[in-house]
Scaffold this motif. Structure first.
Motif, PDB file in Angstrom:
ATOM      1  N   ASN A   8       0.852  -1.177   0.000  1.00  0.00           N
ATOM      2  CA  ASN A   8       0.000   0.000   0.000  1.00  0.00           C
ATOM      3  C   ASN A   8       0.894   1.234   0.000  1.00  0.00           C
ATOM      4  OD1 ASN A   8       0.757   0.720   2.701  1.00  0.00           O
ATOM      5  ND2 ASN A   8      -0.750  -0.737   3.512  1.00  0.00           N
ATOM      6  N   PRO A   9       0.349   2.439  -0.195  1.00  0.00           N
ATOM      7  CA  PRO A   9       1.194   3.638  -0.307  1.00  0.00           C
ATOM      8  C   PRO A   9       2.146   3.844   0.865  1.00  0.00           C
ATOM      9  CG  PRO A   9      -1.024   4.128  -1.049  1.00  0.00           C
ATOM     10  CD  PRO A   9      -1.068   2.742  -0.490  1.00  0.00           C
ATOM     11  N   ASN A  13       6.211   3.687   0.506  1.00  0.00           N
ATOM     12  CA  ASN A  13       7.059   4.810   0.899  1.00  0.00           C
ATOM     13  C   ASN A  13       8.124   4.361   1.889  1.00  0.00           C
ATOM     14  OD1 ASN A  13       7.602   7.806   1.096  1.00  0.00           O
ATOM     15  ND2 ASN A  13       7.031   7.409   3.216  1.00  0.00           N
ATOM     16  N   THR A  51       4.815   8.199  -7.577  1.00  0.00           N
ATOM     17  CA  THR A  51       4.696   8.430  -6.137  1.00  0.00           C
ATOM     18  C   THR A  51       5.349   9.729  -5.702  1.00  0.00           C
ATOM     19  OG1 THR A  51       4.668   6.042  -5.725  1.00  0.00           O
ATOM     20  CG2 THR A  51       5.211   7.470  -3.859  1.00  0.00           C
TER      21      THR A  51
END
Length: 205
Positions: A8-9, A13, A51
């Motif tokens: 997931n984001p 990250n 992103t």
């Protein structure tokens, strides 16, 4: 083919920034690239662009985490040293030690340049302001008669000098004189600067 949707984001990250930080633990940022990071984490370069928008913004995110770690090192000194003068000496020494422990991460914070026309994001400026506030608070604690504008200027001036000594230490330039070391130079700097600061009166020194 790069993997997609494996994280997931938030997880993505963390994966990216942790990988970059791990690389910078051993090697300088000049040997790193967006394509190399993508290969290391098994994603396509386009995923990183989607992103972070660009390579510069990715590095800025890394720098933000470095400043967070630096602040986590320096902030506890506010409670440990109630005397503002002792605290400032401790902050300077801890700052230099942090840089020497993580030289590539620390160097990236100051060598990284934003693209032309791009302003420093608020979340990054806030971190920079926090660092200088630590120094300014010490100066105010030693002499509250100097106004806020001059105090901030002096905090910037003083810390630019601390930064310069730290940079020389990392570049091993101090070895040209075997009778000096970074901590001795920091003490000498602060001894002389603070002597004038504590006696300062009014709006200007």
């Amino acid at each position: 083919m790069g993997r997609r949707n494996d994280h997931n984001p938030e997880e993505f990250n963390e994966l990216v920034l942790t990988q970059v930080e791990e690389f910078l633990t051993h090697l300088p940022a000049s040997q790193l690239s967006l394509r190399k990071v993508a290969k290391m984490i098994g994603y396509a370069p386009s995923t990183l662009i989607h992103t972070y928008k660009n390579w510069s913004m990715l590095l800025l995110k890394v720098n933000a985490r470095t400043l967070d770690r630096l602040m986590a090192t320096l902030t506890p000194l506010e409670q440990k040293f109630t005397d503002p003068e002792q605290r400032l000496y401790a902050i300077a020494e801890a700052y230099c030690a942090f840089a020497c422990k993580q030289p590539h991460l620390w160097t990236l914070v100051f060598e990284h340049k934003l693209p032309a026309g791009m302003d420093i994001p608020d979340w990054m400026q806030h971190r920079i302001n926090q660092l200088f506030s630590l120094v300014a608070n010490c100066l105010t604690g030693m002499n509250s008669q100097v106004n806020a504008e001059q105090t901030l200027l002096s905090a910037n001036t003083l810390w630019a000098s601390v930064h310069g000594i730290t940079l020389l230490a990392l570049d091993d330039k101090l070895s040209l004189n075997t009778n000096t070391n970074p901590n001795e130079m920091l003490v000498d700097l602060l001894d002389n600067y603070l002597l004038a600061w504590k006696s300062a009166q009014g709006e200007k020194r």
